[in-house]
Design a protein around this motif. Structure first.
Motif, PDB file in Angstrom:
ATOM      1  N   PHE A 129     -97.221  -3.218 -19.016  1.00  0.00           N
ATOM      2  CA  PHE A 129     -98.666  -3.356 -18.920  1.00  0.00           C
ATOM      3  C   PHE A 129     -99.302  -2.166 -18.215  1.00  0.00           C
ATOM      4  CE2 PHE A 129     -97.602  -7.703 -19.925  1.00  0.00           C
ATOM      5  CZ  PHE A 129     -98.655  -8.103 -20.719  1.00  0.00           C
ATOM      6  N   PHE A 130     -98.499  -1.373 -17.533  1.00  0.00           N
ATOM      7  CA  PHE A 130     -99.028  -0.194 -16.871  1.00  0.00           C
ATOM      8  C   PHE A 130     -98.818   1.005 -17.792  1.00  0.00           C
ATOM      9  CE2 PHE A 130     -98.675  -3.142 -13.499  1.00  0.00           C
ATOM     10  CZ  PHE A 130     -99.645  -2.775 -12.568  1.00  0.00           C
ATOM     11  N   SER A 131     -99.828   1.238 -18.623  1.00  0.00           N
ATOM     12  CA  SER A 131     -99.725   2.345 -19.574  1.00  0.00           C
ATOM     13  C   SER A 131     -99.712   3.671 -18.819  1.00  0.00           C
ATOM     14  CB  SER A 131    -100.904   2.313 -20.546  1.00  0.00           C
ATOM     15  OG  SER A 131    -102.121   2.537 -19.849  1.00  0.00           O
ATOM     16  N   ARG A 132     -99.301   4.703 -19.503  1.00  0.00           N
ATOM     17  CA  ARG A 132     -99.233   6.020 -18.865  1.00  0.00           C
ATOM     18  C   ARG A 132    -100.593   6.472 -18.336  1.00  0.00           C
ATOM     19  NH1 ARG A 132     -96.289  10.279 -17.853  1.00  0.00           N
ATOM     20  NH2 ARG A 132     -97.103  12.375 -18.155  1.00  0.00           N
ATOM     21  N   PRO A 133    -101.699   6.326 -19.089  1.00  0.00           N
ATOM     22  CA  PRO A 133    -102.997   6.735 -18.526  1.00  0.00           C
ATOM     23  C   PRO A 133    -103.358   5.979 -17.247  1.00  0.00           C
ATOM     24  CG  PRO A 133    -103.164   6.497 -20.899  1.00  0.00           C
ATOM     25  CD  PRO A 133    -101.823   5.953 -20.514  1.00  0.00           C
ATOM     26  N   ILE A 134    -103.032   4.670 -17.191  1.00  0.00           N
ATOM     27  CA  ILE A 134    -103.337   3.905 -15.985  1.00  0.00           C
ATOM     28  C   ILE A 134    -102.510   4.419 -14.809  1.00  0.00           C
ATOM     29  CG2 ILE A 134    -103.060   1.634 -14.915  1.00  0.00           C
ATOM     30  CD1 ILE A 134    -103.951   0.382 -17.515  1.00  0.00           C
ATOM     31  N   LEU A 135    -101.224   4.683 -15.036  1.00  0.00           N
ATOM     32  CA  LEU A 135    -100.369   5.169 -13.951  1.00  0.00           C
ATOM     33  C   LEU A 135    -100.798   6.556 -13.485  1.00  0.00           C
ATOM     34  CD1 LEU A 135     -96.911   3.888 -15.190  1.00  0.00           C
ATOM     35  CD2 LEU A 135     -98.066   3.219 -13.089  1.00  0.00           C
ATOM     36  N   ILE A 136    -101.176   7.406 -14.422  1.00  0.00           N
ATOM     37  CA  ILE A 136    -101.641   8.737 -14.037  1.00  0.00           C
ATOM     38  C   ILE A 136    -102.939   8.631 -13.232  1.00  0.00           C
ATOM     39  CG2 ILE A 136    -102.595  10.915 -14.934  1.00  0.00           C
ATOM     40  CD1 ILE A 136    -100.562  10.665 -17.230  1.00  0.00           C
ATOM     41  N   LEU A 371    -103.836  14.889 -17.721  1.00  0.00           N
ATOM     42  CA  LEU A 371    -105.223  14.533 -18.029  1.00  0.00           C
ATOM     43  C   LEU A 371    -105.723  15.298 -19.246  1.00  0.00           C
ATOM     44  CD1 LEU A 371    -107.197  14.220 -14.658  1.00  0.00           C
ATOM     45  CD2 LEU A 371    -106.978  12.507 -16.447  1.00  0.00           C
ATOM     46  N   ARG A 372    -105.447  16.586 -19.275  1.00  0.00           N
ATOM     47  CA  ARG A 372    -105.870  17.403 -20.420  1.00  0.00           C
ATOM     48  C   ARG A 372    -105.199  16.922 -21.701  1.00  0.00           C
ATOM     49  NH1 ARG A 372    -104.907  23.165 -17.344  1.00  0.00           N
ATOM     50  NH2 ARG A 372    -106.775  23.129 -16.024  1.00  0.00           N
ATOM     51  N   SER A 373    -103.920  16.610 -21.607  1.00  0.00           N
ATOM     52  CA  SER A 373    -103.192  16.151 -22.790  1.00  0.00           C
ATOM     53  C   SER A 373    -103.761  14.835 -23.303  1.00  0.00           C
ATOM     54  CB  SER A 373    -101.704  15.988 -22.446  1.00  0.00           C
ATOM     55  OG  SER A 373    -100.993  15.441 -23.512  1.00  0.00           O
ATOM     56  N   ILE A 374    -104.071  13.914 -22.390  1.00  0.00           N
ATOM     57  CA  ILE A 374    -104.634  12.617 -22.797  1.00  0.00           C
ATOM     58  C   ILE A 374    -105.998  12.813 -23.441  1.00  0.00           C
ATOM     59  CG2 ILE A 374    -105.506  10.415 -21.922  1.00  0.00           C
ATOM     60  CD1 ILE A 374    -103.274  10.558 -19.805  1.00  0.00           C
TER      61      ILE A 374
END
Length: 571
Positions: A129-136, A371-374
């Protein structure tokens, strides 16, 4: 069997190879060299004396080495969990160091119990449930909070405001109070922490920087010039004890402990899985819950505080070439030796040097490149990442994470509520079907609509499915049959089943046949249980789209022959 299942670390050590020993000892010494100054610095985030940071290393590292399944993961104090512990215990401790220590132990024991319970309940899926964007976003928020909170050690005065924004505003309003000697030492330490790793990547830079400035502080008596130092550090090993705390205080810490347990596990799993994938083995998430939980119990019982997977120390272990869990045991023994024999020099450690270590730790949590990649991949997930950071800074760690996860779940529900769909056709030379919306030149079978719905049909999107299918049929002319390609429909509930029946009845009233192709899994089981599969079996339920089209063509040919028969028989 019991050892390999519940004590995989010990099982690996029982199969230990002699050729690993040299690399493991070297890696253990390197990890200890990094762990010691970081543990001392992280103890100050919690609001505890230096020795408590070392207490949180010794027994937990040994326990995880025996129970954990990761051969590379190092456990210990973590910036994120330390910040969350500080937020949990500070309002109750009211500045009392002894109460802070007792409350931290209670939080740690609660975290350990929750992690063990989650592991036994096979709750490893929570990490998903903790997606990569949320963890970042979460780590970026923790990093910024850490920088704002530890800036005071480098400038030489304490901030009045709490939180990221208030701390920065207080700092800007009191620039005239900066202690310039402290700032000079902090900036010099910061410069060394930035420059030395680039030239000497294998050097335990944090230890070197702290040792250099401790020596300068002791030789020149910098405390006489207003430079704050760590002060006396009691030696000796921690004693196992149970904290004295009321039931009401324990209840008030439950929510914070749940947040710390969740973040601790997810952080550890990210690190463990990354290095396991690099070395070609798998990590059992449910067992890692238990291993991390028992390690936290060990930390609490030995007067430490909550720990997690330490990514920087794990990276050092991997870089030096550690091969087994012996690395953690060696590192723990070195830290125990420091506690027994070498605590006296720690009294001269300048707070500015520790502040510089923490500022670098905070900066290391901020991931601008990701962040840039997302941003290039998904604008929504980029916004979700920024909102998580803003939530952590503005609302606090746990509320910020809950806010971000709620947004992500709502986004998921929205995507399921209105999934993609397609009317299908064929292009010469292209295998399978194509979407007519993207390829209007594609061929279709006259009188047949082939429709695909790209998600489960459940109570909240059943009406949307019905609406989209009927709209697709109305856009076409002289439709005699609809073939529903159900390959992407992973599930079907009672409401979705009723929607299928309503679609079938609506089409039947218009003289249009409704057929299903490629039904499988739960979707097919629901068709069978409801009796709809039996009603459609034969001419209206097909194993493939091609079979459905072939059946339609045979039916059309029979219809044409039946229509042509009277004319043929006429005199």
């Amino acid at each position: 069997m019991f050892i390999s299942r519940w004590l995989p670390g010990l099982a690996n050590l029982l199969r230990y190879r002699r050729e690993w020993f040299s690399a493991d000892v070297q890696a253990g010494l390197s990890v200890a060299a990094i762990q010691i100054p970081i543990a001392i610095a992280y103890a100050q985030i919690v609001g505890l004396p230096a020795q408590y940071g070392l207490y949180a290393c010794v027994l937990p590292m040994i326990v995880y080495a025996l129970i954990g399944s990761s051969r590379q993961l190092m456990v210990g104090p973590d910036a994120a969990t330390c910040a969350m512990i500080a937020g949990a215990v500070a309002p109750l401790a009211m500045g009392d160091t002894q109460r802070t220590a007792e409350l931290s132990v209670v939080v740690t024991l609660l975290v350990g119990a929750m992690l063990i319970g989650a592991g036994l309940a096979r709750a490893g899926f929570i990490a998903s449930f903790f997606s990569r964007p949320i963890l970042i976003g979460y780590l970026n928020g923790i990093g910024l909070s850490l920088i704002a909170g530890q800036l005071s050690k480098v400038v030489g005065f304490s901030f009045v405001g709490e939180g990221f924004v208030l701390s920065l505003l207080d700092f800007l309003n009191r620039l005239g109070e900066i202690r310039w000697l402290t700032l000079t030492l902090g900036l010099a330490a910061l410069a060394m922490l930035i420059v030395l790793p680039r030239r000497y990547p294998r050097l335990p830079v944090a230890l070197v920087v702290v040792a250099v400035f401790t020596a300068l502080s002791g030789l020149f008596g910098l405390d006489r010039f207003g430079v704050a130092v760590l002060g006396p550090v009691p030696g000796g090993m921690p004693h196992l004890a149970w904290p004295q705390i009321s039931l009401e205080e324990t209840k008030s810490l439950l929510r914070d402990a749940l947040g710390i347990a969740t973040v601790s596990f997810c952080s550890a799993m990210l690190t463990a899985r990354s290095f396991a994938a690099r070395h070609g083995y798998a990590i059992n998430a449910n067992h890692e819950f238990v291993a991390l939980g028992v390690s936290n119990l060990a930390a609490g019982l030995s007067q430490g505080f909550a720990i997690s997977g330490a990514d920087s120390r794990t990276a050092v272990n991997d870089m030096v070439g550690g091969r087994s869990q012996l690395v953690g045991i060696v590192a723990a023994l070195v830290i125990a030796l420091v506690l027994l024999l070498f605590t006296a020099p720690m009294a001269w450690i300048p707070q500015a040097a520790l502040g510089a270590v923490l500022l670098m730790a905070g900066w290391g949590l901020i991931d601008v490149q990701s962040l840039r990649s997302i941003l290039t991949l998904s604008r929504f997930e980029f916004c979700l990442c920024l909102l998580t950071t803003a939530g952590v800074l503005g609302l606090g760690v746990l509320p910020g994470i809950i806010f971000a996860v709620t947004l992500a779940i709502l986004r998921l529900l929205y995507s399921i509520y209105q999934p993609t769909d397609a009317v299908l056709g064929w292009l010469p030379g292209v295998e399978g079907q194509v979407n007519l919306r993207h390829h209007p030149e594609a061929r279709t079978v006259p009188g047949l609509l082939v429709y695909r719905f790209d998600d489960a049909i459940l109570f909240f999107n059943a009406d949307y499915f019905k609406l989209r299918l009927l709209e697709a049929m109305q856009r076409e002319q002289q439709i005699k049959a609809v073939l529903f390609d159900a390959e992407a429909v992973s599930s079907l509930d009672v409401t979705g089943l009723e929607a299928l029946r309503e679609v079938r009845a609506t089409l039947a009233a218009q003289g249009v046949h409704f057929a299903i192709a490629r039904a499988r899994g739960r979707f097919l089981r629901m068709l069978v249980r409801s009796g709809l599969a039996r009603e459609m079996e034969g001419e209206l339920l097909f194993g493939s789209v091609r079979a459905g089209i072939r059946a339609y063509r045979l039916w059309r040919n029979r219809q044409r022959r039946a229509q042509a028969a009277p004319a043929t028989d006429a005199p």
